[in-house]
Design an enzyme around this catalytic site. Structure first.
Site, mmCIF file in Angstrom:
data_model
loop_
_atom_site.group_PDB
_atom_site.id
_atom_site.type_symbol
_atom_site.label_atom_id
_atom_site.label_comp_id
_atom_site.label_asym_id
_atom_site.label_seq_id
_atom_site.Cartn_x
_atom_site.Cartn_y
_atom_site.Cartn_z
ATOM 1 C CB CYS A 105 18.013 55.751 47.395
ATOM 2 S SG CYS A 105 18.163 56.192 45.587
ATOM 3 N NE ARG A 121 18.972 59.089 52.582
ATOM 4 C CZ ARG A 121 19.336 60.153 52.857
ATOM 5 N NH1 ARG A 121 19.733 61.011 54.065
ATOM 6 N NH2 ARG A 121 20.912 60.142 52.426
ATOM 7 C CD1 TRP A 173 14.576 61.650 43.631
ATOM 8 C CD2 TRP A 173 17.014 61.519 42.984
ATOM 9 N NE1 TRP A 173 15.019 62.886 42.881
ATOM 10 C CE2 TRP A 173 16.630 62.988 42.132
ATOM 11 C CE3 TRP A 173 18.180 61.108 42.259
ATOM 12 C CZ2 TRP A 173 16.701 64.212 41.322
ATOM 13 C CZ3 TRP A 173 19.431 62.008 41.774
ATOM 14 C CH2 TRP A 173 18.020 63.650 41.066
ATOM 15 C CG ASN A 196 22.403 56.852 48.669
ATOM 16 O OD1 ASN A 196 22.321 57.428 48.203
ATOM 17 N ND2 ASN A 196 22.897 57.296 50.256
ATOM 18 N N GLY A 197 24.074 55.752 46.282
ATOM 19 C CA GLY A 197 24.949 56.313 45.722
ATOM 20 C C GLY A 197 25.237 56.193 44.163
ATOM 21 C CD GLU A 199 16.151 79.886 50.534
ATOM 22 O OE1 GLU A 199 15.365 78.964 50.726
ATOM 23 O OE2 GLU A 199 17.209 79.307 49.413
ATOM 24 C CE LYS A 227 12.465 77.768 50.678
ATOM 25 N NZ LYS A 227 14.005 76.763 49.999
ATOM 26 C CD GLU A 281 13.077 73.965 46.481
ATOM 27 O OE1 GLU A 281 14.001 73.448 46.825
ATOM 28 O OE2 GLU A 281 13.361 74.804 47.851
ATOM 29 C CG HIS A 326 22.444 96.011 32.349
ATOM 30 N ND1 HIS A 326 23.229 96.929 31.516
ATOM 31 C CD2 HIS A 326 22.796 97.154 33.046
ATOM 32 C CE1 HIS A 326 23.907 97.591 32.250
ATOM 33 N NE2 HIS A 326 23.166 98.301 33.774
ATOM 34 C CE LYS A 353 15.721 68.520 54.592
ATOM 35 N NZ LYS A 353 15.107 70.115 54.144
#
Length: 609
Positions: free
Chosen positions: A2, A27, A76, A102-103, A481, A485, A488, A504, A604
């Site tokens: 957050c 955030r 968040w 935040n946490g 990557e 990208k 997301e 396989h 982020k």
């Protein structure tokens, strides 16, 4: 994950807090809220589920909240679904204490039970409300003492900001395993999760360390231990351009940051060039480099993918064992560490919780630690034995672009430095890699000139719901990557596979119309990857190949569409080929109407485990 911000001074707090939350919305953006101490000596709280715009509308851009001290939060969700009730700030039952956090408070359940047994009634599902009630439980007319008593009982991670109706102009902030800074002004002071929230108002900051508490008043800031011993903190000047955090006329931060990559790579490389050589001796002593017998790269997400690329390059060019480990796994896999081990921890924010804890584990095991981060003064930068700062500038979009590219550049610099110090790289190879590293910015600009072709391809394929990436060697590392990208920001199901593994099992997923993006830039294996592309085409797939200018003719027969990048040394291929993959993901998300800068469920900076 957050964002928190606090202000106390002479100006109206709400508009300043809202502007700070604008900068911190990357955030967290499930909900947002403000608590302001009003002229009536009461705390006034406004909060709203959804994006910050909902809060702005609800409080009339701050005009509905009068007062010169307050705290703000953008959330968040961890404990409790996104809702107005679970939004921060949380207030004690009597309305005296408001807190932003935040946490994660790991021991919130027993604390909540204790408080309920003492008559406290809870209005939300969050762990944070427990902290609000706990501080109020201990409050006996001294907010600092109440916060200190409370944090001595909290377990987990937290950066908290507290305002009290009974103490005008006073804010108390504390942290443990979550980022928190204090900013200094003239007749006003601030705190925030990130300097980006304060840079418009001040460049002078102090970084709180774990288990420290700050009392923030308009005319003073004082720091304490949890047992209220006063301590002194160094003030630092932040060299940061606030305009870099603006969109600069672009529709999205992500697109702006894609366009900034040539200059970001140049800025990152330039400080380490001396007399035509890559010189990192001020970061890593040559004697240490010579005696190393093992190297770990520890990171999460895109930074982990940088490590996968680096493994291929460094093992080939330096002949040193390189193990790439997800930070969330490193702590629990009992890694083999000693004084001849280097652990490289990579993080854009420098606050990634898993990476920070992995770094501490590495140090405890006797390894030398090097951090590669983008944010000066961040926790990982300060905890590591040495640090290399990328010069990407502020990266606001959740999906990283320029941070990834600058991290890649740093790993190439390290490859050159290690190769020279250890005598593992001949002069011809060294000169070829360095020459191409210096050419990366110009070659990135050439790729950007062809973005209309990539946009056309995105328009052709944006309705696909399953897209696979394949490659071999460093092409496979880059595929990881490219796939991340795409998924997301566009929400398309996407996976990356080593091309040789298709038979396989995973080729069973290929059906008529499946899009397969084949990275075919690695010359030594180009025919083998082209053969894999033909195999998926035979099963109905459409193949989009990414290759180099001089390999194009060797790939055309296996592809339906082609994206071409300039030729370069193989060590620099991912530095170029990632750019069209970023653009492709961006345009795919654009055509699908996605929220590109703030994709759902993501934040982020991942500051909780």
């Amino acid at each position: 994950m957050c964002g928190i911000v606090g202000y106390t001074g002479t100006r109206q707090a709400a508009p300043l807090l809202l502007n700070g939350l604008d900068r911190l919305e990357y955030r967290g953006y499930d909900s947002a809220g403000l608590a302001v101490k009003g002229p009536d000596a009461k705390l006034h709280v406004v909060k709203a589920m959804g994006r910050l715009s909902a809060l702005r509308e609800k409080c009339h851009n701050g005009a509905a909240l009068s007062g010169t001290a307050g705290v703000g939060h953008t959330r968040w969700a961890t404990h409790g679904k996104p809702s107005d009730e679970n939004s921060h700030p949380h207030v004690s039952g009597n309305g005296r204490i408001a807190i932003v956090h935040n946490g994660i408070i790991e021991n919130y359940a027993p604390l909540k039970e204790m408080l309920e047994n003492r008559g406290r009634v809870f209005a939300s599902e969050t762990d944070t409300e427990v902290a609000a009630h706990l501080i109020d439980y201990y409050y006996k007319g001294d907010l600092l003492d109440a916060v200190a008593r409370a944090v001595r009982e909290l377990e987990g991670s937290y950066a908290i900001g507290v305002v009290c109706a009974d103490e005008p102009g006073t804010l108390v902030a504390a942290k443990s395993h979550a980022p928190l800074i204090v900013g200094y002004g003239e007749g006003e002071n601030f705190f925030a999760s990130d300097v980006v929230a304060l840079a418009e108002h001040t460049r002078t900051v102090s970084y709180l360390d774990d288990d420290e508490i700050a009392v923030v008043r308009p005319d003073s800031v004082t720091f304490y231990t949890p047992f209220l011993d006063e301590i002194q903190k160094e003030r630092k000047e932040v060299d940061w351009d606030i305009s870099a955090a603006d969109k600069g006329g672009y529709e999205h931060y992500m697109f702006k940051e894609i366009m900034e990559q040539p200059e970001a790579v140049r800025r990152t490389v330039e400080p380490f060039l001396r007399d035509g050589r890559a010189d990192l001796s001020q970061v890593l002593d040559a004697e240490l480099v010579r005696r190393l017998n093992r190297l770990y790269v520890v990171a999460c997400g895109s930074s982990y993918h940088v490590g996968v690329v680096a493994k291929y390059t460094m093992e080939k060019q330096v002949r040193i064992p390189v193990e790439v480990v997800l930070a969330s796994e490193f702590r629990y896999c009992d890694p083999i560490l000693d004084g001849n081990t280097l652990v490289i921890c990579i993080s854009q924010s420098g606050e990634t919780a898993d990476t920070l804890e992995a770094l501490k584990e590495a140090k405890a095991g006797g390894a030398y630690t090097l951090s590669i981060v983008n944010v000066e003064g961040s926790s990982i930068a300060r905890e590591a034995n040495s640090v290399i700062y990328t010069k990407a500038g502020p990266e606001i979009a959740v999906a990283t672009t320029k941070a990834y590219s600058t991290q890649l550049a740093v790993m190439v610099l390290l490859t050159l430095y290690f190769g020279a110090v250890r005598g593992a790289m001949d002069q011809e190879t060294y000169d070829a890699i360095l020459t191409e590293l210096l050419a990366v910015p110009d070659k990135l600009r050439r790729i950007l000139e062809d973005k209309a072709h990539i946009q056309y391809l995105a328009y052709r394929f944006f309705n696909n719901e399953d897209i696979f990436f394949i490659g071999r060697n460093i092409d496979y590392a880059l595929s990881l990557e490219g796939s991340l990208k795409l998924k997301e920001i566009s929400y398309i199901h996407s996976d990356a596979y080593a091309a040789g593994e298709l038979k396989h099992g995973t080729i069973s997923l290929v059906v008529n119309g499946t899009l397969v993006i084949a990275i075919t830039s690695f010359e030594r294996l180009v025919e083998k990857t082209a053969s894999n592309a033909l195999e998926v085409r035979a099963r109905g797939a459409t193949v989009l190949a990414v290759t180099t200018e001089h390999l194009r003719q060797r790939v055309e027969h296996a592809a339906d569409e082609i994206i071409v990048i300039p030729d370069t040394h193989e060590a620099l291929l991912p530095s170029l080929a990632v750019l069209p993959l970023q653009l492709f993901a961006y345009y795919m998300a654009l055509y699908r109407g996605c929220d590109i800068d703030k994709p759902r469920n993501l934040a982020k900076s991942v500051t909780v485990e």
